[in-house]
Design a protein around this motif. Structure first.
Motif, short mmCIF file in Angstrom:
data_model
loop_
_atom_site.label_atom_id
_atom_site.label_comp_id
_atom_site.label_asym_id
_atom_site.label_seq_id
_atom_site.Cartn_x
_atom_site.Cartn_y
_atom_site.Cartn_z
N VAL A 47 0.85 -1.19 0.00
CA VAL A 47 0.00 0.00 0.00
C VAL A 47 0.88 1.25 0.00
CG1 VAL A 47 -1.84 1.23 1.23
CG2 VAL A 47 -1.72 -1.28 1.33
N ARG A 48 0.47 2.25 -0.75
CA ARG A 48 1.24 3.51 -0.80
C ARG A 48 0.86 4.40 0.38
NH1 ARG A 48 4.10 4.17 -5.25
NH2 ARG A 48 4.25 6.42 -4.89
N SER A 49 1.18 3.92 1.56
CA SER A 49 0.80 4.62 2.80
C SER A 49 1.99 5.27 3.48
CB SER A 49 0.14 3.64 3.77
OG SER A 49 0.99 2.53 4.04
N GLY A 50 3.15 5.29 2.81
CA GLY A 50 4.34 5.88 3.40
C GLY A 50 4.35 7.39 3.30
N ALA A 51 5.02 8.04 4.25
CA ALA A 51 5.09 9.49 4.29
C ALA A 51 6.47 9.94 4.75
CB ALA A 51 4.01 10.06 5.22
N LEU A 52 6.76 11.22 4.50
CA LEU A 52 7.99 11.85 4.94
C LEU A 52 7.66 12.83 6.06
CD1 LEU A 52 11.03 12.61 4.61
CD2 LEU A 52 10.32 14.22 2.83
N TYR A 53 8.45 12.78 7.14
CA TYR A 53 8.18 13.59 8.32
C TYR A 53 9.39 14.44 8.71
CZ TYR A 53 4.11 10.60 9.13
OH TYR A 53 2.92 9.93 8.99
N ARG A 54 9.10 15.52 9.42
CA ARG A 54 10.13 16.33 10.07
C ARG A 54 9.75 16.47 11.54
NH1 ARG A 54 11.40 21.90 11.29
NH2 ARG A 54 13.64 22.33 10.99
N TYR A 55 10.72 16.24 12.41
CA TYR A 55 10.48 16.32 13.85
C TYR A 55 11.50 17.27 14.44
CZ TYR A 55 9.83 14.74 18.71
OH TYR A 55 9.58 14.67 20.07
N ALA A 56 11.03 18.40 14.99
CA ALA A 56 11.93 19.41 15.55
C ALA A 56 11.17 20.21 16.59
CB ALA A 56 12.47 20.33 14.47
N GLY A 57 11.85 20.57 17.66
CA GLY A 57 11.21 21.37 18.69
C GLY A 57 10.02 20.69 19.33
N GLY A 58 10.04 19.35 19.34
CA GLY A 58 8.93 18.61 19.92
C GLY A 58 7.69 18.54 19.04
N GLU A 59 7.78 19.04 17.81
CA GLU A 59 6.63 19.04 16.90
C GLU A 59 6.90 18.12 15.72
OE1 GLU A 59 5.45 22.92 15.76
OE2 GLU A 59 5.14 23.62 17.82
N LEU A 60 5.91 17.29 15.41
CA LEU A 60 5.99 16.35 14.29
C LEU A 60 5.15 16.87 13.14
CD1 LEU A 60 6.94 13.49 13.34
CD2 LEU A 60 4.75 12.62 14.21
N ALA A 61 5.75 16.95 11.95
CA ALA A 61 5.03 17.45 10.78
C ALA A 61 5.17 16.45 9.63
CB ALA A 61 5.59 18.80 10.35
N ARG A 62 4.04 16.12 9.02
CA ARG A 62 4.04 15.29 7.81
C ARG A 62 4.22 16.22 6.62
NH1 ARG A 62 -1.05 11.56 7.45
NH2 ARG A 62 0.03 10.58 9.21
N VAL A 63 5.33 16.08 5.89
CA VAL A 63 5.65 17.04 4.84
C VAL A 63 5.46 16.50 3.42
CG1 VAL A 63 7.23 18.35 6.31
CG2 VAL A 63 8.10 16.45 4.98
N ASP A 64 5.32 15.19 3.26
CA ASP A 64 5.02 14.62 1.95
C ASP A 64 4.39 13.25 2.20
OD1 ASP A 64 4.85 14.79 -0.81
OD2 ASP A 64 6.81 13.87 -1.15
N ASP A 65 3.61 12.78 1.23
CA ASP A 65 2.82 11.57 1.47
C ASP A 65 2.67 10.78 0.17
OD1 ASP A 65 1.32 9.77 2.93
OD2 ASP A 65 -0.15 11.24 3.61
N GLY A 66 2.17 9.53 0.32
CA GLY A 66 1.84 8.72 -0.83
C GLY A 66 2.97 7.87 -1.37
N TYR A 67 3.91 7.46 -0.51
CA TYR A 67 5.04 6.65 -0.94
C TYR A 67 4.75 5.15 -0.76
CZ TYR A 67 8.03 10.83 -0.98
OH TYR A 67 8.60 12.06 -1.25
N GLY A 68 5.39 4.34 -1.62
CA GLY A 68 5.35 2.90 -1.42
C GLY A 68 6.35 2.51 -0.35
N VAL A 69 7.63 2.72 -0.62
CA VAL A 69 8.69 2.52 0.37
C VAL A 69 9.54 3.79 0.38
CG1 VAL A 69 10.76 1.22 0.97
CG2 VAL A 69 8.75 0.02 0.10
N THR A 70 9.60 4.47 1.51
CA THR A 70 10.44 5.66 1.62
C THR A 70 11.88 5.27 1.94
OG1 THR A 70 9.98 5.90 3.97
CG2 THR A 70 8.52 7.08 2.46
N ASN A 71 12.82 6.05 1.44
CA ASN A 71 14.22 5.91 1.84
C ASN A 71 14.88 7.28 1.78
OD1 ASN A 71 15.69 3.41 2.69
ND2 ASN A 71 14.41 2.55 1.06
N GLY A 72 15.71 7.54 2.77
CA GLY A 72 16.31 8.84 2.94
C GLY A 72 15.63 9.54 4.12
N PRO A 73 15.75 10.86 4.13
CA PRO A 73 16.35 11.68 3.10
C PRO A 73 17.85 11.89 3.31
CG PRO A 73 15.24 13.09 4.67
CD PRO A 73 15.00 11.66 5.12
#
Length: 291
Positions: free
Chosen positions: A128-154
């Motif tokens: 399922v293309r349920s993978g996403a890219l996140y940024r976590y800083a200052g105690g806050e989690l943000a989803r910044v991109d979505d719709g991946y099969g398998v994420t790698n990186g960044p």
């Protein structure tokens, strides 16, 4: 651009036999190379100078373990981000992730120069293309991109203005414009031929180094997207290469035997080992998470 040193033949330094070895990272303060076995639920530490070895069990599948400013590690474990204390061996949940996507697990991660954690998720069944890219800083989690099969990186360019992230199942490497933790301008940077793009790292010249799953080495691309010769390894599935050692010229590579049947594993007995080789161009200093 990174070139092979005269003594660059890959050296097996730890026959881990990891089903899905991943995420080598340099811990300069301790002189250690950390890595994980995602499916084996293990965290490993290898002494660059003395060859020391230590391992710990993780609470669940562990995608990455990255050093922090306070001497701990920030780890991506299925279900959330954990703080790992090397002195006690204890994992502590600090941030739940994707409670709404129970079929997912966390995969690769990266600390940017500003101390933020970037990481991806993926469907554990790779269906399922349920993978996403996140940024976590200052105690806050943000989803910044979505719709991946398998994420790698960044991974990030030396000037911090370009962020690279992969959709492994599509064999696509994307580039984004990066300014102050925000992404824009998503575009296709490269498509892999041999193998699938796994974990990335960038050297001081801006050359992107990508572990090639079933590609027998480390793929390399110049900053303009030009493909460069592959750095070969003696196993099919190379999952990530990271620049380590005091001079950042030792490339440590994790590998895997995931997907191999017994006969194929017998043909490739070193699959899952931790390798290293010397290169001429150093990598970038490993940033520390500011949590």
């Amino acid at each position: 651009m990174t070139a092979l040193s005269p003594d660059a033949a890959p050296e097996l330094v730890w026959d881990l036999k990891a089903e899905l070895g991943e995420g080598p990272v340099w811990d300069a303060a301790r002189g250690l190379v950390w890595s994980v076995d995602i499916k084996g639920r293990r965290l490993h530490a290898y002494g660059h100078a003395d060859g020391s070895r230590q391992s710990w069990d993780a609470p669940d599948q562990i995608g990455f373990a990255l050093p922090t400013e306070d001497g701990a590690l920030i780890c991506g474990v299925r279900g959330g981000l954990h703080r790992f204390d090397p002195a006690t061996g204890e994992f502590k949940l600090v941030q739940p992730v994707e409670a709404d996507r129970p079929g997912n697990r966390l995969n690769d991660g990266f600390i940017s120069p500003d101390g933020a954690l970037w990481f991806g998720s993926m469907d554990d069944g790779e269906m399922v293309r349920s993978g996403a890219l996140y940024r976590y800083a200052g105690g806050e989690l943000a989803r910044v991109d979505d719709g991946y099969g398998v994420t790698n990186g960044p991974a990030m360019s030396p000037d911090g203005r370009t962020l690279y992230h992969h959709d492994t199942l599509e064999k696509l490497i994307y580039a984004f414009d990066h300014v102050d933790g925000r992404l824009s301008g998503k575009r296709r940077f490269a498509v892999t031929g041999e193998g699938y793009p796994d974990g990335p790292s960038v050297d001081a010249a801006g050359v992107l180094h990508v572990g090639l799953f079933n590609g027998w080495g480390v793929g390399r691309w110049a900053p303009d997207g030009t493909a460069l010769p592959i750095l070969p390894l003696p196993v099919p599935a190379v999952t990530k290469a990271a620049f380590c050692g005091p001079d950042l010229k030792t490339l440590y590579c994790t590998t895997a035997w995931l997907g191999m049947d017994a006969a194929r594993r017998a043909d490739h007995p070193l699959a899952g080992g931790l390798f290293r080789l010397r290169v001429d161009t150093p990598g970038l200093p490993q940033a520390l998470f500011r949590g």
